[in-house]
Write a protein that holds these residues in place. Sequence first.
Motif, PDB file in Angstrom:
ATOM      1  N   THR A   1       0.840  -1.206   0.000  1.00  0.00           N
ATOM      2  CA  THR A   1       0.000   0.000   0.000  1.00  0.00           C
ATOM      3  C   THR A   1       0.869   1.248   0.000  1.00  0.00           C
ATOM      4  N   GLY A   2       1.903   1.237   0.844  1.00  0.00           N
ATOM      5  CA  GLY A   2       2.818   2.382   0.936  1.00  0.00           C
ATOM      6  C   GLY A   2       3.557   2.636  -0.363  1.00  0.00           C
ATOM      7  N   GLU A   3       3.688   1.593  -1.187  1.00  0.00           N
ATOM      8  CA  GLU A   3       4.353   1.752  -2.482  1.00  0.00           C
ATOM      9  C   GLU A   3       3.372   2.196  -3.564  1.00  0.00           C
ATOM     10  N   GLY A   4       2.106   2.405  -3.169  1.00  0.00           N
ATOM     11  CA  GLY A   4       1.137   2.991  -4.097  1.00  0.00           C
ATOM     12  C   GLY A   4       0.276   1.985  -4.852  1.00  0.00           C
ATOM     13  N   TYR A   5       0.318   0.724  -4.494  1.00  0.00           N
ATOM     14  CA  TYR A   5      -0.476  -0.278  -5.212  1.00  0.00           C
ATOM     15  C   TYR A   5      -1.918  -0.304  -4.709  1.00  0.00           C
ATOM     16  N   SER A   6      -2.847  -0.578  -5.630  1.00  0.00           N
ATOM     17  CA  SER A   6      -4.258  -0.727  -5.257  1.00  0.00           C
ATOM     18  C   SER A   6      -4.467  -2.102  -4.635  1.00  0.00           C
ATOM     19  N   ALA A   7      -5.651  -2.308  -4.039  1.00  0.00           N
ATOM     20  CA  ALA A   7      -5.958  -3.608  -3.437  1.00  0.00           C
ATOM     21  C   ALA A   7      -5.886  -4.720  -4.483  1.00  0.00           C
ATOM     22  N   ALA A   8      -6.370  -4.434  -5.694  1.00  0.00           N
ATOM     23  CA  ALA A   8      -6.333  -5.443  -6.775  1.00  0.00           C
ATOM     24  C   ALA A   8      -4.885  -5.765  -7.149  1.00  0.00           C
ATOM     25  N   ASP A   9      -4.045  -4.725  -7.237  1.00  0.00           N
ATOM     26  CA  ASP A   9      -2.623  -4.928  -7.580  1.00  0.00           C
ATOM     27  C   ASP A   9      -1.930  -5.744  -6.484  1.00  0.00           C
ATOM     28  N   ILE A  10      -2.245  -5.409  -5.227  1.00  0.00           N
ATOM     29  CA  ILE A  10      -1.628  -6.119  -4.096  1.00  0.00           C
ATOM     30  C   ILE A  10      -2.024  -7.592  -4.142  1.00  0.00           C
ATOM     31  N   ALA A  11      -3.302  -7.842  -4.417  1.00  0.00           N
ATOM     32  CA  ALA A  11      -3.784  -9.223  -4.497  1.00  0.00           C
ATOM     33  C   ALA A  11      -3.002  -9.999  -5.553  1.00  0.00           C
ATOM     34  N   ALA A  12      -2.796  -9.372  -6.708  1.00  0.00           N
ATOM     35  CA  ALA A  12      -2.056 -10.040  -7.788  1.00  0.00           C
ATOM     36  C   ALA A  12      -0.600 -10.266  -7.396  1.00  0.00           C
ATOM     37  N   ARG A  13       0.017  -9.255  -6.784  1.00  0.00           N
ATOM     38  CA  ARG A  13       1.431  -9.352  -6.406  1.00  0.00           C
ATOM     39  C   ARG A  13       1.672 -10.420  -5.339  1.00  0.00           C
ATOM     40  N   LEU A  14       0.737 -10.523  -4.397  1.00  0.00           N
ATOM     41  CA  LEU A  14       0.927 -11.446  -3.273  1.00  0.00           C
ATOM     42  C   LEU A  14       0.204 -12.782  -3.465  1.00  0.00           C
ATOM     43  N   HIS A  15      -0.420 -12.932  -4.643  1.00  0.00           N
ATOM     44  CA  HIS A  15      -1.139 -14.181  -4.962  1.00  0.00           C
ATOM     45  C   HIS A  15      -2.231 -14.466  -3.931  1.00  0.00           C
ATOM     46  N   LEU A  16      -3.011 -13.423  -3.645  1.00  0.00           N
ATOM     47  CA  LEU A  16      -4.124 -13.548  -2.696  1.00  0.00           C
ATOM     48  C   LEU A  16      -5.413 -13.108  -3.381  1.00  0.00           C
ATOM     49  N   ALA A  17      -6.537 -13.514  -2.819  1.00  0.00           N
ATOM     50  CA  ALA A  17      -7.817 -13.005  -3.310  1.00  0.00           C
ATOM     51  C   ALA A  17      -7.953 -11.549  -2.861  1.00  0.00           C
ATOM     52  N   GLU A  18      -8.638 -10.748  -3.680  1.00  0.00           N
ATOM     53  CA  GLU A  18      -8.767  -9.324  -3.345  1.00  0.00           C
ATOM     54  C   GLU A  18      -9.505  -9.145  -2.015  1.00  0.00           C
ATOM     55  N   GLY A  19     -10.508  -9.997  -1.746  1.00  0.00           N
ATOM     56  CA  GLY A  19     -11.238  -9.929  -0.481  1.00  0.00           C
ATOM     57  C   GLY A  19     -10.328 -10.198   0.716  1.00  0.00           C
ATOM     58  N   THR A  20      -9.380 -11.124   0.533  1.00  0.00           N
ATOM     59  CA  THR A  20      -8.424 -11.437   1.602  1.00  0.00           C
ATOM     60  C   THR A  20      -7.539 -10.232   1.891  1.00  0.00           C
ATOM     61  N   VAL A  21      -7.091  -9.564   0.822  1.00  0.00           N
ATOM     62  CA  VAL A  21      -6.272  -8.355   0.985  1.00  0.00           C
ATOM     63  C   VAL A  21      -7.056  -7.303   1.754  1.00  0.00           C
ATOM     64  N   ARG A  22      -8.346  -7.134   1.387  1.00  0.00           N
ATOM     65  CA  ARG A  22      -9.171  -6.132   2.080  1.00  0.00           C
ATOM     66  C   ARG A  22      -9.322  -6.480   3.572  1.00  0.00           C
ATOM     67  N   ASN A  23      -9.423  -7.773   3.867  1.00  0.00           N
ATOM     68  CA  ASN A  23      -9.514  -8.199   5.275  1.00  0.00           C
ATOM     69  C   ASN A  23      -8.239  -7.856   6.034  1.00  0.00           C
ATOM     70  N   TYR A  24      -7.080  -8.147   5.412  1.00  0.00           N
ATOM     71  CA  TYR A  24      -5.800  -7.823   6.051  1.00  0.00           C
ATOM     72  C   TYR A  24      -5.687  -6.324   6.295  1.00  0.00           C
ATOM     73  N   LEU A  25      -6.097  -5.527   5.285  1.00  0.00           N
ATOM     74  CA  LEU A  25      -6.020  -4.067   5.419  1.00  0.00           C
ATOM     75  C   LEU A  25      -6.950  -3.583   6.529  1.00  0.00           C
ATOM     76  N   SER A  26      -8.144  -4.162   6.589  1.00  0.00           N
ATOM     77  CA  SER A  26      -9.110  -3.784   7.621  1.00  0.00           C
ATOM     78  C   SER A  26      -8.563  -4.099   9.018  1.00  0.00           C
ATOM     79  N   ASN A  27      -7.969  -5.297   9.161  1.00  0.00           N
ATOM     80  CA  ASN A  27      -7.363  -5.676  10.450  1.00  0.00           C
ATOM     81  C   ASN A  27      -6.250  -4.711  10.829  1.00  0.00           C
TER      82      ASN A  27
END
Length: 200
Positions: A151-177
């Motif tokens: 996130t600090g590097e400017g990536y969107s949730a969708a980009d982060i999901a792709a980079r980390l091989h996670l579902a976008e919903g999972t990324v949103r959960n991590y961010l929410s936590n």
Amino acid sequence: MTTVVLADDEALLRKAMAALLPLEGDVTVLAEAEDGESAVEATLRHRPDVLVIDLEMPGLDGLGAVARIRDALPEQVILMLTRHARPGVLRRALKLGVQGFVSKAAEPAHIASVITTLRAGRRWVDPDVSALAVIDDNPLTDREVDVLRATGEGYSAADIAARLHLAEGTVRNYLSNAMQKTQTRTRHEAARYAREHDWL
């Protein structure tokens, strides 16, 4: 004889160390560097037995310089000087394979003796530094750290999901936590908070 490269942006301290270390031990200073970039350059050029590097320098800091040096010279022995031994920074340095930590306030004789210790293949962490290193105040999980860093590097949730091989919903959960744990309202605030606390 142990060869060293000295990297510190405080000219007075660096010059004093360069003059005093050879008097305190069997140490030869091959080069001095005033910032991270010149520390990388001098280390790659001179291949010292030990690189003595300040943690906090302008531009490329000590950790950034160590990461670059490690890529090129995985076996390089490194002694890090620190004034503010924050837990997150120390953990990152240990992960990078830094073998020694000494307070910048240490006597030159002590620094010279630690240089010799590291050269002999051993490790050294000053007691006051190690006490701080074991205080783990980071409430974030490794995955929460990963998504905040991206996130600090400017990536969107969708980009982060792709980079980390996670579902976008999972990324949103991590961010929410992470936002709950840092008591912030946005993921960018959470990333900034985590960086300020040396959790990233």
